[in-house]
Each structure stands twice: as C-alpha cells, then as structure tokens.
Design an enzyme around this catalytic site. Structure first.
Site, PDB file in Angstrom:
ATOM      1  N   HIS A 159      -7.768  -5.087  -0.475  1.00 33.31           N
ATOM      2  CA  HIS A 159      -6.812  -4.054   0.253  1.00 33.31           C
ATOM      3  C   HIS A 159      -6.344  -4.788   0.944  1.00 33.31           C
ATOM      4  CE1 HIS A 159      -4.275  -1.449   0.145  1.00 33.31           C
ATOM      5  NE2 HIS A 159      -4.176  -1.019   1.247  1.00 33.31           N
ATOM      6  N   ASP A 166     -10.348  -4.306  -4.313  1.00 30.95           N
ATOM      7  CA  ASP A 166      -9.231  -3.000  -4.589  1.00 30.95           C
ATOM      8  C   ASP A 166      -9.667  -1.809  -4.650  1.00 30.95           C
ATOM      9  OD1 ASP A 166      -7.152  -1.729  -2.747  1.00 30.95           O
ATOM     10  OD2 ASP A 166      -5.445  -3.031  -3.597  1.00 30.95           O
ATOM     11  N   SER A 199       0.799  -1.145   0.014  1.00 31.22           N
ATOM     12  CA  SER A 199      -0.267  -0.227  -0.111  1.00 31.22           C
ATOM     13  C   SER A 199       0.754   1.528  -0.080  1.00 31.22           C
ATOM     14  CB  SER A 199      -0.939  -0.132   1.171  1.00 31.22           C
ATOM     15  OG  SER A 199      -1.456   1.312   1.143  1.00 31.22           O
TER      16      SER A 199
END
Length: 313
Positions: free
Chosen positions: A279, A249, A153
């Site tokens: 995610h 995501d 991320s």
C-alpha cells in the site's frame, strides 16, 4: 511473489516506529510532511497554490502544469489519508510525477480530514473542488471538457464518490477515474487481504480501522455509498477506470472487488495488479523502480483518453 527487496528494506528501516493509531493526528501529519519534504521533486513548468470556496470555508488546492500551453486535460487529485492524515504537501512529489507522465494539469485538493472534519466533509469538499476546477480550468491551461478524477487510498474514495455524485447530479462531466489502491468498503466483514496483509506490510488493519472510526461518527454511515462506494447499488454510467492494486496491501481485495463491479456494470475498467508491492508504493515514484513503471503506465492510460488539441498561451 515476495515483497520487492527495495520495499522490504524500507519496511525494515521503519521497524520500531509507534503505530499510527497511537500518535495524535496533528503530530502524525507533521511527521508525514517532514518525511515527504526530503524526497526529490521533479520539475514541472508551473506550480501554484490557490484558496477556493468550499462548503465549510476555503479549500487549499495546488495546481501543477506540465507546460504553459492551453487546452490540457485537467485532473482533480485527492491525496491518501486514512481519512485523517496527509495533505497536498505529502503528495507533492506524486502529483508532479503524474503531471509529467500524463501531460495533464493536476489540481491537488486539501479536502477536510477527520477528526476535525468527519464524513461527509471530505466528499463535500472534493465535489466542490471538482466543480470549481471545471469553472476555472481555462485560467490555468485546462480544458473543462477533459475533466478526470484521481486519488490514492482514501483519496481514491473521494475520486469515486465525486464521480458518483457527478453522475447523479448530471455533471460535471468526468471522462475517467484513476484509482490507486482505493478504499471502497468499511471492514465490518474482514476480507481475506485484511487478515493476510493487515500486519507487517506498511498500512495495518488497526490503523485503517482507527481512521474509519474517526471519519464516521455515525455507525449508520458505514453502509452509505458516499463512504463505502462498493455498496452503491448501481455503478453504471461512471467514467472509465484504471484501478491499481498491490498484493501486500490490506485494501487489495476491496480494490479488486470494486474493479469487478465496475466491469459488471458496463464501465470500461483496467485493473493493474502489482504482486510485489504494498500500500502506498506509488508515493515512492522517483525512488522506487516499480513505482516509476506503475506511474508511467497510469500516465499513458490517462494520456490516451485526452484530446491532443492544445494551443500556445
């Protein structure tokens, strides 16, 4: 394909929790760390925390060794955060799995977070920690000639911009970059995945915008390649990349776009897309079958890029 039933059950169990953007950052960080502390932790040969010098003061790092031999590849790892939350403690389990699957030494970095340390503190800390890792790798069984960067991320953003800075500065030499569902672009023009997956899939569009807006105090920085690396004019000369994206995501499209731009720039790039995941799913390694599969594949890719010339301590 539908969201994996294990993940759907997890999302269902978290229904009713307040949105991230409605919780003060300090309280949010504490809740993430309390949740992470409950996860089962695989054993590695050695774990130690160190405080290292950084551009704004000391940076905490945690070092994981798969065994006590010398000459391992070494990976600087940057945890996901939405630029605001999480720590080396929340990503302890993930780093242990990555250490075991890759056979590399992992140096997990507690880079600065917004709002206390907005851009460019995170990239500056990340580059400093990577430079320190090269200089001190032999002290914890690492080979400075086999340096890699990795992250998930917003941590993947730190890995990317560290690779960009190292390229432009002439070092340190980085052999590979491992990017789990990376943040690569400020969403001033919403990609389709923000619209399709921005609610009900875990990380929300409103939470991501909240994180961005705390991180970038100057709107002009939204176009800065050190914040939005998808906007870098030239991606050539970067290390080979393994990019993981997930169908559920909101960062799906920018991760895939970045992998496409790397390939177009001549960078050897593998894109692994998981069409039933969301995610952050790799953070559930050890508890989620698909996360274990993805971690094993990523670890094998890293291991294939190392020189297996290790010696006993």
């Amino acid at each position: 394909m539908a969201l994996h039933p294990q993940l759907q059950a997890i999302l269902d169990s978290s229904a009713g929790m307040p949105p991230m953007e409605n919780v003060p950052p300090a309280a949010l960080r504490a809740s993430f760390e309390a949740l992470a502390a409950k996860a089962p932790r695989p054993e590695v040969a050695h774990v130690e925390d160190r405080m290292i010098p950084g551009p704004r003061g000391e940076i905490r790092v945690r070092i994981y060794r798969p065994d006590m031999d010398q000459g391992h590849a070494v990976i600087t790892y940057f945890h996901g955060s939405a630029f605001v939350v999480c720590s080396i403690d929340t990503h302890d389990v993930l780093c242990r799995h990555l250490c075991l699957q890759s056979g590399a030494v992992i140096v997990s970095v507690d880079y600065g977070l917004a709002p206390e340390a907005p851009f460019p503190a995170g990239p500056d800390d990340s580059f400093a920690a990577t430079s320190w890792t090269v200089a001190h790798a032999t002290s914890f069984g690492g080979d400075p000639a086999q340096l890699m960067v990795a992250g998930d991320s917003a941590g993947a953003t730190m890995a990317i911009v560290t690779a960009l800075r190292a390229r432009d500065a002439g070092g340190p030499a980085i052999a590979a970059q491992l990017l789990f569902y990376p943040v690569t672009d400020y969403p001033d023009k919403l990609p389709a995945s923000y619209i399709e997956r921005g609610e009900g899939c875990g990380l929300t569009a409103s939470a991501m915008r909240w994180g961005w807006d705390l991180y970038l105090t100057d709107p002009a920085d939204r176009a800065n390649p050190m914040a939005s690396p998808l906007r870098a004019p030239d991606l050539s000369g970067l290390p080979s990349a393994y990019v993981i994206t997930a169908e559920y995501d909101l960062l799906r499209d920018e991760g895939q776009a970045f992998a496409g731009r790397l390939t177009a720039a001549g960078v050897a790039t593998t894109l692994a897309h998981y069409d039933d995941m969301n995610h952050g799913f790799l953070g559930m390694a050890g508890s989620l079958d698909r996360a274990d599969e993805a971690m094993a594949a990523a670890g094998a890719w890293l291991a294939a890029r190392t020189i297996t010339q290790r010696s006993p301590r």
